[in-house]
Structure formats: C-alpha cells, structure tokens
Design a protein around this motif. Structure first.
Motif, short mmCIF file in Angstrom:
data_model
loop_
_atom_site.label_atom_id
_atom_site.label_comp_id
_atom_site.label_asym_id
_atom_site.label_seq_id
_atom_site.Cartn_x
_atom_site.Cartn_y
_atom_site.Cartn_z
N UNK A 167 1.04 14.11 -12.00
CA UNK A 167 0.56 13.98 -10.62
C UNK A 167 1.23 12.80 -9.94
N UNK A 168 1.68 13.02 -8.70
CA UNK A 168 2.25 11.96 -7.88
C UNK A 168 1.56 11.96 -6.53
N UNK A 169 1.14 10.79 -6.09
CA UNK A 169 0.56 10.63 -4.77
C UNK A 169 1.51 9.75 -3.95
N UNK A 170 2.04 10.31 -2.87
CA UNK A 170 2.94 9.60 -1.98
C UNK A 170 2.15 9.05 -0.80
N UNK A 171 2.22 7.75 -0.58
CA UNK A 171 1.46 7.12 0.49
C UNK A 171 1.98 7.56 1.85
N UNK A 172 1.05 7.93 2.74
CA UNK A 172 1.42 8.39 4.07
C UNK A 172 0.94 7.46 5.17
N UNK A 173 -0.26 6.93 5.04
CA UNK A 173 -0.81 6.13 6.13
C UNK A 173 -1.94 5.24 5.63
N UNK B 29 -3.68 4.83 -11.24
CA UNK B 29 -4.03 3.42 -11.08
C UNK B 29 -3.78 2.99 -9.63
N UNK B 30 -4.83 2.50 -8.98
CA UNK B 30 -4.75 2.07 -7.59
C UNK B 30 -4.91 0.54 -7.46
N UNK B 31 -4.53 -0.18 -8.50
CA UNK B 31 -4.68 -1.64 -8.48
C UNK B 31 -3.89 -2.29 -7.36
N UNK B 32 -2.80 -1.64 -6.94
CA UNK B 32 -1.96 -2.24 -5.90
C UNK B 32 -2.65 -2.28 -4.54
N UNK B 33 -3.74 -1.54 -4.38
CA UNK B 33 -4.45 -1.57 -3.10
C UNK B 33 -5.34 -2.81 -2.97
N UNK B 34 -5.70 -3.42 -4.08
CA UNK B 34 -6.62 -4.56 -4.04
C UNK B 34 -6.13 -5.70 -3.15
N UNK B 35 -4.83 -6.08 -3.19
CA UNK B 35 -4.39 -7.17 -2.31
C UNK B 35 -4.53 -6.84 -0.82
N UNK C 129 0.82 -1.21 0.00
CA UNK C 129 0.00 0.00 0.00
C UNK C 129 0.85 1.27 0.00
N UNK C 130 2.14 1.15 0.36
CA UNK C 130 3.02 2.31 0.40
C UNK C 130 3.57 2.69 -0.98
N UNK C 131 3.16 1.97 -2.00
CA UNK C 131 3.61 2.27 -3.36
C UNK C 131 3.13 3.66 -3.79
N UNK C 132 4.01 4.40 -4.45
CA UNK C 132 3.67 5.72 -4.98
C UNK C 132 2.79 5.56 -6.22
N UNK C 133 1.78 6.40 -6.32
CA UNK C 133 0.87 6.39 -7.48
C UNK C 133 1.21 7.60 -8.34
N UNK C 134 1.51 7.35 -9.62
CA UNK C 134 1.96 8.43 -10.49
C UNK C 134 1.19 8.48 -11.80
N UNK C 135 0.90 9.71 -12.24
CA UNK C 135 0.39 9.97 -13.57
C UNK C 135 1.43 10.77 -14.33
N UNK C 136 1.00 11.43 -15.38
CA UNK C 136 1.95 12.21 -16.17
C UNK C 136 2.48 13.41 -15.41
#
Length: 272
Positions: free
Chosen positions: A38-44, A222-228, A29-36
């Motif tokens: 935009x970057x979302x850094x996981x915090x909690x 893409x938030x596919x990594x949250x599914x597991x 879940x701590x994986x960074x989510x990136x677009x062209x």
C-alpha cells in the motif's frame, strides 16, 4: 591571473552562478506513506477545527461526517466536500447530552450510527439532518465503528474486533487482531477499505491493515512524520481518524485536536 588566494572564492562564485538554484525542500507532510503493498501519496493539508476531539470520521455522498468526544462537549458534525474549500461555517453539528461521550461512527443505508464510550448506547441518526431516530443498547465500551455491508465491526480498546448484526446490533462473532504473533491492544477508530479493516491504535502513529477473517495484520502504515506538523503538547492529541472515499480512492487522515486534515491518494500493488 588573479592571486592564488582568490582562485577558490572565484570558483565557488562561478559554480553558484552556473548551477540551478536548489528547490526548497518539500513540507514534511507531503512525504509518501508506504507499506508492503500500500502506498499513500499526499495530496493536501486542510485546516481543521483544533477543538474537535476526533473519534470517528466518514466520507459519504459528498459529505465528511465526524464525531468529537468529551463529556459535556461531544458532538456529531457533517461538512460538505471538497475538503480543499473547507470552512468551519459550512459545518452542521448536533451536540450530545452532557452524560454521553461520543465515539466511533459509520454510515449505512442513509443512517449514521454513533457509539458512546461507556454508556452502552448506539445512536441511529438521520444522515441528512443529524436527528436521532432511535438508540440501541449494547454491553461494554464503544470505541471504533465501521461496516462491510454484512456486519457492523466494532472495537472496544482491546485487541478484539466484534461483528454485530446490521439490524439489531446483536453480537454475532469476533476476531483477535495479531501482528507478528502478538495481540495488538488499544484498537480504536476503524474503516473498511477494499475488503480490509484499517485501524488506528490509541497513542500510536501506526495504522494497521487487517485481514478480517483471521485478524492478522497484513501491513502497517507509519504516520510519525505528521507529528511535527501539529506543534501540540496535549498528550491526547493523537492520530485517530480514517475516512475513505470509494469513488476517488482517496483517504482523509486526522487526529484528536489536530489542526489539520491530511488527504491522500491510495495505490495498491498487485500480489506477485
């Protein structure tokens, strides 16, 4: 000199002793989510009531507001922030009439606005105590709701977003959402973030970032990594919930019947 057959085991033992121990792999879940841009850094990652069928999510003035759908179990809740200390006992909820299916929510001028799925009812709440002030009828289905201080912006599960009057909720315009030349259907939960519309897509792990005037999708996240993380077999327990805190530029992402909220820091890269 040790016998030849013992040299390799000894070398392996020495390398194991000299090399630093490998740190444990970070949770997925701590994986960074990136677009062209935009970057979302996981915090909690914060525990969430897994019974909530999340339809709308909003942060405002130190509170997290959430609508949960389902006939006979719909409700609107508010919980004090920060999420790091979230406790279900702190939440305050108002149940809906059993004939209503709660959908998207947004806050405007100290009022909470809540759509219903097929009942054509926009409910206006006092945001302090969640008492209903009035209801406004509208035609069609209600899915997601946000605003840009000029219009309410509403989705109905199609590829179209509707712009509605902030006082009367009368329809004043619409835009069709397209990505790479094709229309994007099943638009659901919405959030207005820094001049753009962010939208969930029903049964998708993608969030679309939309230019509001043209409807063109500028980026996908893409938030596919949250599914597991969910270990969920419910086919309807899908990504749906985007809340944004302007002051901290942080987002909360969740889904229907998800056991967690995920908090991210937003970073945007300047245009080149």
């Amino acid at each position: 000199m040790p016998p030849p057959h013992t040299i390799k085991p000894l070398l392996l033992l020495m390398l194991t002793t000299l090399l630093p121990a490998r740190a444990g792999a970070a949770p997925e879940w701590q994986q960074t989510v990136s677009g062209e841009k935009t970057t979302l850094t996981a915090l909690a990652r914060v525990n969430k009531d897994p019974k909530l069928f999340t339809q709308g999510l909003v942060i405002d003035s130190g509170w997290l507001y959430e609508s949960s759908g389902g006939y006979g179990r719909s409700k609107v809740c508010k919980t004090p922030l920060p999420l790091a200390s979230l406790d279900k006992r702190q939440s305050y909820c108002q149940n809906l009439n059993a004939s209503l299916f709660a959908e998207g929510i947004t806050l405007y001028r100290q009022h909470l606005f809540r759509l219903s799925w097929r009942s054509g009812e926009l409910a206006v709440y006092n945001s302090r105590n969640l008492s209903i002030i009035k209801t406004i009828p509208y035609r069609g289905q209600g899915w997601g709701l946000t605003h840009n201080n000029q219009h309410f912006i509403m989705s109905d599960g199609s590829y179209r977003l509707y712009f509605r009057n902030l006082d009367s909720f009368a329809l004043e315009g619409h835009v069709d959402v397209t990505w790479q030349g094709r229309k994007i259907k099943n638009l659901n939960e919405l959030q207005w973030i820094e001049g753009q519309i962010w939208a969930n897509q029903w049964h998708s792990n993608l969030i679309y970032i939309i230019e509001p005037k043209s409807g063109v999708v500028l980026e996908t996240l893409d938030f596919s990594h949250l599914a597991p993380q969910l270990q969920h077999r419910d086919p309807d327990a899908v990504l749906n919930g985007i809340a944004y805190d302007n002051a901290s530029r942080q987002l909360v992402i969740t889904g229907k019947r998800w056991p967690y909220y995920f908090r991210f820091q937003l970073n945007r890269r300047a245009s080149q």
